[in-house]
Design an enzyme around this catalytic site. Structure first.
Site: not given
Length: 378
Positions: A190, A95
């Site tokens: 996400n 991430s």
């Protein structure tokens, strides 16, 4: 770990582990990991992570105010061969990719091509529709700050080890009901960054990978950072192998080679600790964004998901330092790898740590986070 507890990997097929998890940077702060002080503290802490906590390998890079960078390694790079851990080896940074994606979108904001408070439908008309989901009522800002309410596609379906198109990932999310009304609260998803990447592609007319490379990687000279293509399961340069345990007492399985396209704009990049130090330092120095957009990026909402006192801006996380102030970064999870770190105000000092399995023990992650804190509080 609270409401946003880590989603464990689930098995698929007979030869791999499914790449389904939060692509997050979950962390809980710890006051200390070692009693020792001085220049060898980072090395001592990495040794402890390997010897006492059972991690295959740990790597760190610390960049001081004068620009000097020190690298550290501990453990074994490949359990099958016993090879050494490559110094500053490449890892899948998960991430941390979100910060790169956010920078591209915010550059487009600075160029007047994207509006932070414009609806998603301005750029992707009719694409975002589902139960209680409507792209006419979700803004670009809400995507970047995780306040859209969009369901997290990695929390709902087993992703198979195959190439994915970003629209496939969005389709998975849109099969589920919204988590909450846009702007009502904060929750990590996400899906937000898949849409942010699609907006960047629509506005520029070029693939997101090209835009990240042109606008960030080449500009900063990040020589060991790249966006792997769908279907590219390898890591190009020297790297430690990544591992996964199916159960707490199970054997470590090598899952280094994996198609990364299931993570795309939310987590597909490969990099090194030192390149991440440079990226976050130069970002905070204003090398990548105009002042107005950097200020927006650093405007946070509470996000204890990342640890007590943490805040989430636009693809950028602030965490308190034990010596006062905060540091800015993101962190990332990808099957086989965890990265933590960031840079202090104005990029004066930076540190990143990578380990080669996803720890399931909260106290191990506390020690990783505390090592970052000690590296940034000399």
């Amino acid at each position: 770990m609270g409401k946003q507890a880590r989603k464990k990997l689930r098995p698929v097929a007979a030869v791999t582990a499914v790449a389904v998890m939060a692509l997050s940077a979950l962390s809980v702060r710890a006051p200390s990991v070692a009693a020792a002080t001085g220049p060898d503290t980072v090395q001592q802490n990495l040794n402890r992570l390997v010897r006492s906590d059972g991690l295959p390998a740990a790597l760190a890079s610390v960049t001081e105010r004068a620009g000097r960078t020190r690298t550290y390694v501990a453990g074994v790079g490949d359990l099958a061969t016993g090879s050494k851990v490559p110094r500053d080896g490449q890892v899948r940074i998960g991430s941390n990719t979100k910060t790169f994606t956010a920078v591209v979108v915010l550059q487009l904001v600075g160029e007047g091509r994207v509006g932070l408070d414009a609806p998603v439908d301005t750029y992707l008309p009719g694409l975002v529709r589902g139960e209680d989901i409507d792209g006419r009522h979700i803004t670009v800002r809400q995507l970047l700050q995780h306040t859209s309410g969009l369901p997290n596609y990695t929390e709902h379906d087993d992703l198979q080890p195959r190439p994915y198109h970003p629209r496939d990932l969005l389709d998975i999310a849109l099969r589920h009901k919204a988590d909450f009304a846009p702007g009502a609260k904060w929750a990590y998803s996400n899906t937000n960054y898949v849409l942010a990447g699609l907006i960047a592609e629509k506005v520029t007319g070029r693939p997101l990978a090209q835009e990240i490379d042109r606008r960030i990687i080449q500009r900063l000279g990040l020589r060991h950072t790249y966006f792997p293509a769908p279907g590219d399961v390898t890591i190009r340069e020297p790297h430690p192998h990544g591992y996964h345990r199916e159960s707490a007492n199970g054997p470590l399985r090598d899952i280094t080679e994996m198609d990364p396209s299931w993570s795309w704009a939310a987590g597909q990049l490969i990099s090194t600790n030192s390149d991440l130090n440079r990226f976050f330092s130069e970002l905070l120095r204003g090398r990548l964004l105009p002042d107005a957009q950097l200020a927006q990026m650093r405007t946070t909402v509470p996000a204890d998901y990342f640890g007590r006192g943490a805040g989430y801006g636009l693809g950028l996380v602030s965490r308190p330092l034990s010596c006062g102030g905060v540091y800015w970064g993101h962190g990332g999870s990808f099957p086989g790898y965890e990265t933590r770190g960031g840079a202090t105000e104005h990029g004066r000092r930076a540190a990143h740590i990578a380990v080669t399995t996803q720890p399931t023990d909260k106290t191990v992650m506390e020690r990783v986070d505390a090592t970052v804190d000690e590296a940034l509080c000399p």
